[in-house]
Design a protein around this motif. Structure first.
Motif, short mmCIF file in Angstrom:
data_model
loop_
_atom_site.label_atom_id
_atom_site.label_comp_id
_atom_site.label_asym_id
_atom_site.label_seq_id
_atom_site.Cartn_x
_atom_site.Cartn_y
_atom_site.Cartn_z
N LYS A 172 7.45 -4.21 4.88
CA LYS A 172 6.74 -3.06 5.18
C LYS A 172 6.02 -3.05 3.93
CE LYS A 172 6.37 1.30 7.44
NZ LYS A 172 7.14 2.03 8.29
N LYS A 173 4.54 -3.05 4.39
CA LYS A 173 3.56 -2.93 3.20
C LYS A 173 2.50 -1.70 3.36
CE LYS A 173 3.79 -7.88 2.37
NZ LYS A 173 3.25 -9.10 2.30
N SER A 174 2.56 -1.12 4.66
CA SER A 174 1.65 -0.19 5.03
C SER A 174 2.33 0.62 6.06
CB SER A 174 0.23 -0.76 5.33
OG SER A 174 0.24 -1.05 6.55
N CYS A 175 1.63 1.78 6.32
CA CYS A 175 2.08 2.58 7.69
C CYS A 175 1.65 2.07 8.80
CB CYS A 175 1.36 4.17 7.50
SG CYS A 175 -0.56 3.78 7.64
N GLY A 176 1.15 0.86 8.82
CA GLY A 176 0.43 0.16 9.81
C GLY A 176 -0.96 -0.24 9.93
N CYS A 177 -1.70 0.68 9.04
CA CYS A 177 -3.21 0.57 8.97
C CYS A 177 -3.54 -1.01 8.61
CB CYS A 177 -3.87 1.57 7.64
SG CYS A 177 -3.09 1.14 6.22
N LEU A 178 -2.83 -1.56 7.78
CA LEU A 178 -3.09 -2.99 7.53
C LEU A 178 -3.49 -3.95 8.87
CD1 LEU A 178 -1.34 -3.85 4.36
CD2 LEU A 178 -3.79 -3.29 4.55
N ASN A 232 0.79 -1.15 0.15
CA ASN A 232 0.09 -0.14 0.02
C ASN A 232 0.75 1.15 -0.02
OD1 ASN A 232 -2.11 -1.95 0.15
ND2 ASN A 232 -3.10 -0.59 1.99
N LEU A 233 2.13 1.19 -0.07
CA LEU A 233 3.14 2.23 -0.08
C LEU A 233 3.54 2.56 -1.56
CD1 LEU A 233 5.11 1.24 2.86
CD2 LEU A 233 3.41 2.73 2.93
N THR A 234 3.47 4.09 -1.57
CA THR A 234 4.18 4.55 -2.86
C THR A 234 5.42 5.58 -2.49
OG1 THR A 234 2.08 4.71 -3.87
CG2 THR A 234 3.78 6.10 -4.77
N VAL A 235 6.80 5.09 -2.97
CA VAL A 235 7.63 5.91 -2.39
C VAL A 235 7.74 7.12 -3.17
CG1 VAL A 235 10.33 5.74 -2.47
CG2 VAL A 235 9.11 3.73 -2.31
N LEU A 236 8.05 8.24 -1.96
CA LEU A 236 7.85 9.67 -2.48
C LEU A 236 9.46 10.08 -2.81
CD1 LEU A 236 5.24 11.08 0.03
CD2 LEU A 236 4.85 10.52 -2.51
N GLU A 237 10.37 9.95 -1.88
CA GLU A 237 11.53 10.44 -2.13
C GLU A 237 12.58 9.72 -0.68
OE1 GLU A 237 10.97 14.28 0.77
OE2 GLU A 237 10.86 14.58 -1.28
N TRP A 244 13.30 5.63 3.12
CA TRP A 244 12.60 6.33 2.13
C TRP A 244 11.30 6.82 2.56
CZ3 TRP A 244 14.21 6.98 -2.79
CH2 TRP A 244 15.32 6.12 -3.19
N LYS A 245 10.81 8.25 2.30
CA LYS A 245 9.44 8.70 2.69
C LYS A 245 8.37 8.14 1.74
CE LYS A 245 7.30 13.33 3.40
NZ LYS A 245 7.43 14.56 3.13
N CYS A 246 7.47 7.47 2.20
CA CYS A 246 6.41 6.93 1.52
C CYS A 246 4.99 7.41 1.73
CB CYS A 246 6.46 5.45 2.09
SG CYS A 246 7.92 4.46 1.55
N LEU A 247 4.02 7.40 1.00
CA LEU A 247 2.79 7.62 1.21
C LEU A 247 1.73 6.42 1.14
CD1 LEU A 247 0.48 9.77 1.34
CD2 LEU A 247 0.41 9.75 -1.18
N CYS A 248 1.35 5.98 2.21
CA CYS A 248 0.36 5.05 2.24
C CYS A 248 -1.09 5.19 1.61
CB CYS A 248 0.00 4.73 3.75
SG CYS A 248 -0.80 3.10 3.91
N ASP A 249 -1.74 4.38 1.20
CA ASP A 249 -2.84 4.45 0.60
C ASP A 249 -3.77 4.93 1.30
OD1 ASP A 249 -1.94 3.29 -1.87
OD2 ASP A 249 -3.00 1.46 -1.81
#
Length: 85
Positions: free
Chosen positions: A70-76, A31-36, A48-53
Protein backbone atom coordinates in the motif's frame (compact mmCIF):
# COMPACT_ATOMS: atom_id res chain seq x y z
CA UNK A 1 9.64 -9.46 37.36
CA UNK A 2 7.57 -9.83 34.19
CA UNK A 3 8.73 -8.38 30.88
CA UNK A 4 6.33 -7.59 28.07
CA UNK A 5 9.03 -6.83 25.49
CA UNK A 6 8.18 -9.99 23.55
CA UNK A 7 4.90 -11.78 22.98
CA UNK A 8 4.84 -15.49 23.76
CA UNK A 9 2.63 -17.74 21.67
CA UNK A 10 1.91 -21.42 22.25
CA UNK A 11 1.67 -23.49 19.05
CA UNK A 12 1.34 -27.27 19.38
CA UNK A 13 2.52 -26.98 23.01
CA UNK A 14 5.73 -25.22 21.92
CA UNK A 15 6.63 -21.76 23.16
CA UNK A 16 7.37 -19.37 20.32
CA UNK A 17 8.57 -15.86 21.09
CA UNK A 18 7.20 -13.21 18.79
CA UNK A 19 9.33 -10.12 18.10
CA UNK A 20 8.49 -6.76 19.62
CA UNK A 21 6.18 -4.65 17.49
CA UNK A 22 7.93 -2.07 15.32
CA UNK A 23 6.88 1.57 15.75
CA UNK A 24 6.25 3.02 12.28
CA UNK A 25 5.02 6.41 13.55
CA UNK A 26 6.50 9.28 11.52
CA UNK A 27 7.87 7.03 8.76
CA UNK A 28 7.05 7.61 5.08
CA UNK A 29 6.00 4.77 2.74
CA UNK A 30 5.26 5.80 -0.85
CA UNK A 31 2.80 8.70 -0.52
CA UNK A 32 1.82 7.73 3.04
CA UNK A 33 3.10 9.21 6.29
CA UNK A 34 2.29 7.12 9.38
CA UNK A 35 0.51 9.24 12.01
CA UNK A 36 -0.29 6.76 14.79
CA UNK A 37 -1.29 3.20 15.70
CA UNK A 38 -5.02 2.70 15.20
CA UNK A 39 -7.69 0.49 16.75
CA UNK A 40 -9.08 -0.18 13.27
CA UNK A 41 -8.82 -3.91 12.47
CA UNK A 42 -7.95 -4.94 8.89
CA UNK A 43 -7.83 -8.66 8.07
CA UNK A 44 -7.56 -9.52 11.76
CA UNK A 45 -4.68 -7.14 12.51
CA UNK A 46 -4.51 -3.66 14.01
CA UNK A 47 -3.60 -0.96 11.55
CA UNK A 48 -1.79 2.35 11.29
CA UNK A 49 -3.53 5.67 10.62
CA UNK A 50 -1.74 7.31 7.69
CA UNK A 51 -1.86 10.67 5.92
CA UNK A 52 -1.59 10.50 2.14
CA UNK A 53 0.26 13.23 0.24
CA UNK A 54 -3.08 14.14 -1.39
CA UNK A 55 -4.50 14.99 2.05
CA UNK A 56 -6.70 11.93 2.65
CA UNK A 57 -6.52 9.75 5.77
CA UNK A 58 -6.26 6.00 5.22
CA UNK A 59 -5.47 2.92 7.31
CA UNK A 60 -2.92 0.21 6.55
CA UNK A 61 -1.42 -2.86 8.22
CA UNK A 62 2.30 -2.91 9.01
CA UNK A 63 2.96 -5.55 6.35
CA UNK A 64 1.22 -3.47 3.67
CA UNK A 65 3.46 -0.50 4.45
CA UNK A 66 6.80 -2.24 4.97
CA UNK A 67 6.44 -4.51 1.92
CA UNK A 68 5.25 -1.74 -0.41
CA UNK A 69 1.81 -3.24 -0.89
CA UNK A 70 0.00 0.00 0.00
CA UNK A 71 1.60 3.25 -1.19
CA UNK A 72 -1.34 5.67 -1.16
CA UNK A 73 -4.97 6.08 -0.14
CA UNK A 74 -5.93 4.91 -3.62
CA UNK A 75 -5.27 8.21 -5.36
CA UNK A 76 -2.35 6.71 -7.33
CA UNK A 77 -4.67 4.09 -8.83
CA UNK A 78 -7.22 6.71 -9.82
CA UNK A 79 -4.51 8.85 -11.45
CA UNK A 80 -3.06 5.82 -13.26
CA UNK A 81 0.36 6.44 -11.63
CA UNK A 82 0.67 3.03 -10.00
CA UNK A 83 3.49 0.95 -11.45
CA UNK A 84 2.79 -2.73 -11.95
CA UNK A 85 5.80 -5.01 -11.45
Amino acid sequence: KKSYDDFVVFINKEVIKMPKAIDLKGQHFGNLTVLEKSDVIIAGAKSWKCLCDCGNITYARSVELTQGIKKSCGCLKSKGELKIN
